[in-house]
Design a protein around this motif. Structure first.
Motif, mmCIF file in Angstrom:
data_model
loop_
_atom_site.group_PDB
_atom_site.id
_atom_site.type_symbol
_atom_site.label_atom_id
_atom_site.label_comp_id
_atom_site.label_asym_id
_atom_site.label_seq_id
_atom_site.Cartn_x
_atom_site.Cartn_y
_atom_site.Cartn_z
ATOM 1 N N MET A 280 0.850 -1.163 0.000
ATOM 2 C CA MET A 280 0.000 0.000 0.000
ATOM 3 C C MET A 280 0.908 1.242 0.000
ATOM 4 O O MET A 280 1.822 1.353 0.805
ATOM 5 C CB MET A 280 -0.873 -0.035 1.260
ATOM 6 C CG MET A 280 -1.890 1.019 1.325
ATOM 7 S SD MET A 280 -3.084 1.013 2.724
ATOM 8 C CE MET A 280 -2.994 -0.544 3.502
ATOM 9 N N ASN A 281 0.647 2.179 -0.924
ATOM 10 C CA ASN A 281 1.487 3.366 -0.988
ATOM 11 C C ASN A 281 1.147 4.339 0.139
ATOM 12 O O ASN A 281 0.145 4.192 0.832
ATOM 13 C CB ASN A 281 1.400 4.039 -2.369
ATOM 14 C CG ASN A 281 0.041 4.615 -2.669
ATOM 15 O OD1 ASN A 281 -0.670 5.056 -1.761
ATOM 16 N ND2 ASN A 281 -0.327 4.625 -3.928
ATOM 17 N N HIS A 282 1.988 5.342 0.298
ATOM 18 C CA HIS A 282 1.850 6.276 1.419
ATOM 19 C C HIS A 282 0.526 7.032 1.378
ATOM 20 O O HIS A 282 -0.121 7.223 2.415
ATOM 21 C CB HIS A 282 3.035 7.247 1.443
ATOM 22 C CG HIS A 282 3.076 8.083 2.668
ATOM 23 N ND1 HIS A 282 2.608 9.380 2.684
ATOM 24 C CD2 HIS A 282 3.504 7.809 3.927
ATOM 25 C CE1 HIS A 282 2.759 9.869 3.894
ATOM 26 N NE2 HIS A 282 3.304 8.946 4.672
ATOM 27 N N ALA A 283 0.113 7.473 0.202
ATOM 28 C CA ALA A 283 -1.135 8.227 0.088
ATOM 29 C C ALA A 283 -2.322 7.380 0.539
ATOM 30 O O ALA A 283 -3.214 7.861 1.240
ATOM 31 C CB ALA A 283 -1.336 8.707 -1.350
ATOM 32 N N THR A 284 -2.321 6.119 0.169
ATOM 33 C CA THR A 284 -3.406 5.218 0.574
ATOM 34 C C THR A 284 -3.366 4.986 2.078
ATOM 35 O O THR A 284 -4.411 4.982 2.742
ATOM 36 C CB THR A 284 -3.321 3.881 -0.186
ATOM 37 O OG1 THR A 284 -3.380 4.156 -1.589
ATOM 38 C CG2 THR A 284 -4.437 2.941 0.205
ATOM 39 N N GLN A 285 -2.180 4.817 2.625
ATOM 40 C CA GLN A 285 -2.042 4.648 4.072
ATOM 41 C C GLN A 285 -2.592 5.861 4.815
ATOM 42 O O GLN A 285 -3.280 5.712 5.831
ATOM 43 C CB GLN A 285 -0.575 4.430 4.450
ATOM 44 C CG GLN A 285 -0.030 3.098 4.021
ATOM 45 C CD GLN A 285 1.464 2.983 4.282
ATOM 46 O OE1 GLN A 285 2.143 3.970 4.579
ATOM 47 N NE2 GLN A 285 1.987 1.778 4.150
ATOM 48 N N GLN A 286 -2.318 7.046 4.297
ATOM 49 C CA GLN A 286 -2.816 8.262 4.939
ATOM 50 C C GLN A 286 -4.339 8.320 4.883
ATOM 51 O O GLN A 286 -4.984 8.699 5.853
ATOM 52 C CB GLN A 286 -2.220 9.517 4.291
ATOM 53 C CG GLN A 286 -0.716 9.647 4.462
ATOM 54 C CD GLN A 286 -0.296 9.750 5.915
ATOM 55 O OE1 GLN A 286 -0.381 8.789 6.679
ATOM 56 N NE2 GLN A 286 0.174 10.918 6.298
ATOM 57 N N ARG A 287 -4.923 7.941 3.768
ATOM 58 C CA ARG A 287 -6.381 7.954 3.644
ATOM 59 C C ARG A 287 -7.013 6.941 4.601
ATOM 60 O O ARG A 287 -8.074 7.195 5.161
ATOM 61 C CB ARG A 287 -6.805 7.693 2.198
ATOM 62 C CG ARG A 287 -6.496 8.881 1.292
ATOM 63 C CD ARG A 287 -6.887 8.636 -0.142
ATOM 64 N NE ARG A 287 -8.319 8.542 -0.327
ATOM 65 C CZ ARG A 287 -9.121 9.586 -0.492
ATOM 66 N NH1 ARG A 287 -8.647 10.803 -0.456
ATOM 67 N NH2 ARG A 287 -10.415 9.404 -0.697
ATOM 68 N N VAL A 288 -6.362 5.808 4.817
ATOM 69 C CA VAL A 288 -6.859 4.824 5.789
ATOM 70 C C VAL A 288 -6.781 5.411 7.191
ATOM 71 O O VAL A 288 -7.723 5.270 7.986
ATOM 72 C CB VAL A 288 -6.078 3.498 5.681
ATOM 73 C CG1 VAL A 288 -6.394 2.565 6.848
ATOM 74 C CG2 VAL A 288 -6.378 2.804 4.349
ATOM 75 N N ARG A 289 -5.712 6.093 7.502
ATOM 76 C CA ARG A 289 -5.591 6.744 8.808
ATOM 77 C C ARG A 289 -6.683 7.787 8.991
ATOM 78 O O ARG A 289 -7.293 7.894 10.060
ATOM 79 C CB ARG A 289 -4.217 7.410 8.958
ATOM 80 C CG ARG A 289 -3.078 6.436 9.151
ATOM 81 C CD ARG A 289 -1.738 7.132 9.167
ATOM 82 N NE ARG A 289 -1.545 7.947 10.369
ATOM 83 C CZ ARG A 289 -0.559 8.845 10.509
ATOM 84 N NH1 ARG A 289 0.314 9.042 9.530
ATOM 85 N NH2 ARG A 289 -0.462 9.536 11.625
ATOM 86 N N VAL A 290 -6.949 8.558 7.939
ATOM 87 C CA VAL A 290 -7.993 9.590 7.993
ATOM 88 C C VAL A 290 -9.361 8.945 8.192
ATOM 89 O O VAL A 290 -10.171 9.418 8.992
ATOM 90 C CB VAL A 290 -7.954 10.469 6.720
ATOM 91 C CG1 VAL A 290 -9.196 11.330 6.600
ATOM 92 C CG2 VAL A 290 -6.694 11.340 6.720
ATOM 93 N N LEU A 291 -9.626 7.854 7.485
ATOM 94 C CA LEU A 291 -10.901 7.149 7.651
ATOM 95 C C LEU A 291 -11.054 6.642 9.084
ATOM 96 O O LEU A 291 -12.128 6.752 9.689
ATOM 97 C CB LEU A 291 -11.013 5.989 6.663
ATOM 98 C CG LEU A 291 -12.266 5.128 6.784
ATOM 99 C CD1 LEU A 291 -13.529 5.947 6.555
ATOM 100 C CD2 LEU A 291 -12.197 3.964 5.798
ATOM 101 N N THR A 292 -9.989 6.123 9.648
ATOM 102 C CA THR A 292 -10.007 5.632 11.026
ATOM 103 C C THR A 292 -10.335 6.778 11.995
ATOM 104 O O THR A 292 -11.124 6.606 12.931
ATOM 105 C CB THR A 292 -8.651 4.995 11.381
ATOM 106 O OG1 THR A 292 -8.397 3.919 10.469
ATOM 107 C CG2 THR A 292 -8.638 4.458 12.799
#
Length: 121
Positions: free
Chosen positions: A1-13
């Motif tokens: 998973m790339n960094h941008a996707t990881q950040q979006r998952v963190r934001v969703l959480t």
């Protein structure tokens, strides 16, 4: 998973955590008879303030205001309205701290006193 996707998952959480705090605070204070759709999350975050002692209220209000801002920003990110595709770690780290502060505040708040209305003034 790339960094941008990881950040979006963190934001969703974070968004889910904010929604949970808002819903549980509303339920704790208002004690609704039925479970309604959880909307107006930003407004319902104010229910975290119920029962906070007067001397702590301004600091608590600032925490809630920051959490409301984070909620708005997570919405912008999740709906693609924010120009940043890959949020900086520092921004998401700060948002996570704000949400943690809100959770701690919600755990310290107590239910509002229920009063019966007799209809007489």
């Amino acid at each position: 998973m790339n960094h941008a996707t990881q950040q979006r998952v963190r934001v969703l959480t974070l968004r889910i955590a904010l929604e949970r705090v808002a819903a549980s605070s509303y339920d704790r204070v208002c004690r609704p008879q039925t479970r309604e759709q959880q909307n107006r999350i930003s407004s319902r975050l104010l229910f975290v303030l119920a029962g906070i002692p007067e001397q702590e209220f301004l600091a608590a209000r600032q925490i809630v205001q920051r959490a409301r801002h984070v909620y708005k920003q997570t919405s912008e990110v999740m709906h693609g309205h924010l120009g940043l595709i890959d949020l900086p770690d520092a921004v998401v780290d700060e948002w996570e701290q704000i949400v943690q502060d809100l959770r701690s505040l919600a755990q310290r708040s107590v239910p509002a006193v229920q009063t019966s209305h007799t209809g007489s003034n």
